[in-house]
Design a protein around this motif. Sequence first.
Motif, mmCIF file in Angstrom:
data_model
loop_
_atom_site.group_PDB
_atom_site.id
_atom_site.type_symbol
_atom_site.label_atom_id
_atom_site.label_comp_id
_atom_site.label_asym_id
_atom_site.label_seq_id
_atom_site.Cartn_x
_atom_site.Cartn_y
_atom_site.Cartn_z
ATOM 1 N N LEU A 39 0.821 -1.211 0.000
ATOM 2 C CA LEU A 39 0.000 0.000 0.000
ATOM 3 C C LEU A 39 0.859 1.267 0.000
ATOM 4 C CD1 LEU A 39 -2.804 -0.959 2.537
ATOM 5 C CD2 LEU A 39 -2.982 -0.836 0.051
ATOM 6 N N ALA A 40 1.919 1.260 0.786
ATOM 7 C CA ALA A 40 2.807 2.430 0.840
ATOM 8 C C ALA A 40 3.460 2.665 -0.515
ATOM 9 C CB ALA A 40 3.868 2.234 1.921
ATOM 10 N N GLN A 43 1.105 4.224 -3.047
ATOM 11 C CA GLN A 43 0.918 5.664 -2.864
ATOM 12 C C GLN A 43 2.122 6.445 -3.381
ATOM 13 O OE1 GLN A 43 -1.864 7.428 -1.898
ATOM 14 N NE2 GLN A 43 -2.703 5.383 -2.213
ATOM 15 N N LYS A 46 1.867 6.515 -7.166
ATOM 16 C CA LYS A 46 0.838 7.452 -7.600
ATOM 17 C C LYS A 46 1.348 8.891 -7.465
ATOM 18 C CE LYS A 46 -3.493 6.928 -6.564
ATOM 19 N NZ LYS A 46 -4.767 6.680 -5.846
ATOM 20 N N ALA A 47 2.009 9.187 -6.354
ATOM 21 C CA ALA A 47 2.541 10.534 -6.140
ATOM 22 C C ALA A 47 3.589 10.867 -7.206
ATOM 23 C CB ALA A 47 3.145 10.647 -4.739
ATOM 24 N N ASP A 51 -0.088 12.475 -8.937
ATOM 25 C CA ASP A 51 -1.335 12.489 -8.185
ATOM 26 C C ASP A 51 -1.124 13.331 -6.926
ATOM 27 O OD1 ASP A 51 -3.308 11.774 -6.192
ATOM 28 O OD2 ASP A 51 -3.851 10.065 -7.472
ATOM 29 N N THR A 53 -3.132 14.228 -4.518
ATOM 30 C CA THR A 53 -3.689 13.675 -3.280
ATOM 31 C C THR A 53 -2.735 12.649 -2.686
ATOM 32 O OG1 THR A 53 -5.938 14.056 -4.069
ATOM 33 C CG2 THR A 53 -5.663 12.479 -2.260
ATOM 34 N N ALA A 54 -2.188 11.781 -3.536
ATOM 35 C CA ALA A 54 -1.219 10.786 -3.067
ATOM 36 C C ALA A 54 0.033 11.484 -2.540
ATOM 37 C CB ALA A 54 -0.865 9.812 -4.183
ATOM 38 N N LEU A 57 -0.647 12.801 0.918
ATOM 39 C CA LEU A 57 -0.697 11.703 1.883
ATOM 40 C C LEU A 57 0.723 11.267 2.263
ATOM 41 C CD1 LEU A 57 -2.893 9.235 2.892
ATOM 42 C CD2 LEU A 57 -1.195 8.069 1.527
ATOM 43 N N VAL A 58 1.588 11.122 1.266
ATOM 44 C CA VAL A 58 2.977 10.725 1.538
ATOM 45 C C VAL A 58 3.679 11.811 2.343
ATOM 46 C CG1 VAL A 58 5.220 10.255 0.446
ATOM 47 C CG2 VAL A 58 3.145 9.188 -0.469
#
Length: 88
Positions: A39-40, A43, A46-47, A51, A53-54, A57-58
């Motif tokens: 999952l990490a 993300q 995606k970043a 992305d 949003t990703a 989050l990171v």
Amino acid sequence: MEKMDFGALLRRALDKMVEGEEGERLRALGYKGTWMDLLAQAQIEKAARGDSTAFRLVRDALAEGEEGVDIRQLTDAELRNLLEAEDG
């Protein structure tokens, strides 16, 4: 069977090892190879593709672990300097 709350069940599930090619890819990247690692990494990928949003989050997850430095308050230039210092 002992009663567990949802968070405990989720932590137990995310601590399990990912099997197959995906697990091997995670271990090649230096991870232990758990579902949480998967999952990490998702993300992070995606970043890296833009992305926002990703990315947030990171960024926010990293800020939680930094002692004395809230990286959410840093400018882009300050963040680049941190990354360059980390790369040596």
